[in-house]
Enzyme design. Structure first.
Site, PDB file in Angstrom:
ATOM      1  N   ASP A   1      39.953  25.453  47.530  1.00 46.71           N
ATOM      2  CA  ASP A   1      40.142  26.826  47.078  1.00 46.71           C
ATOM      3  C   ASP A   1      40.216  27.728  48.301  1.00 46.71           C
ATOM      4  OD1 ASP A   1      40.106  26.275  44.342  1.00 46.71           O
ATOM      5  OD2 ASP A   1      37.933  26.490  44.204  1.00 46.71           O
TER       6      ASP A   1
ATOM      7  N   ASP B   1      45.024  27.120  40.084  1.00 48.84           N
ATOM      8  CA  ASP B   1      44.184  27.792  39.076  1.00 48.84           C
ATOM      9  C   ASP B   1      44.944  28.939  38.413  1.00 48.84           C
ATOM     10  OD1 ASP B   1      42.096  26.083  39.794  1.00 48.84           O
ATOM     11  OD2 ASP B   1      41.203  27.539  41.167  1.00 48.84           O
TER      12      ASP B   1
END
Length: 163
Positions: A119, A138
């Site tokens: 991330d 995401d």
């Protein structure tokens, strides 16, 4: 090809997710720098390793949890694909399903390669400091899920039948 939209949406979502992770985390050196301010506070790159699901939930760090999350993600991808096939979904549904599947597969590849999901996106605004990070996959998962809800054919059918 009847489901070309689903395939290409999934392909590009997967490719953009993996390319963005490689570009930011490895090529720009976020793995070493840990943070890069792009347009503070709206957009920052912050290195994150997500071993759980959203917001680090279910983050036990165990190998069993990793494989359970991989299996669950793959099961969701198959379920969405089969559901879309059975619905004879239109282009908007195919696009949405493809985005969700492509984003989920991007995160599966991370779990297979690294043991966690990479991330790097962090967004804050209006005096609120957001401590969470996410990735392009995401975003595609969220957009795809929202699209599946918004463009679901039964909703459109009910609107047509309403007096």
């Amino acid at each position: 090809m009847r489901f070309a939209m689903l395939f290409w949406a999934g392909f590009w979502a997967f490719l953009l997710d993996q390319a963005s992770k490689y570009l930011v985390v490895h090529w720009m050196g976020l793995v070493r720098l840990r943070e890069i301010d792009v347009l503070p506070p709206l957009l920052n790159f912050r290195y994150g390793e997500n071993r759980g699901i959203n917001f680090g939930l279910l983050d036990s760090g165990s190998e069993a949890a990793r494989w359970v999350l991989i299996g669950f993600s793959l099961a969701v991808c198959v379920a969405v694909f089969v559901w879309t096939l059975r619905r004879s979904a239109g282009h908007r549904m195919q696009l949405s399903a493809g985005l969700l599947i492509g984003g989920a597969l991007g995160n599966v590849i991370d779990r297979l390669l690294y043991g966690y999901v990479l991330d790097f996106l962090n967004m804050s605004c209006c005096g609120i400091n957001n401590p969470f990070v996410f990735n392009v996959g995401d975003v595609f998962i969220f957009a795809g899920a929202a699209g599946l809800i918004l463009f679901e054919d039964r909703i459109a059918d009910r609107r047509k039948k309403a007096p």
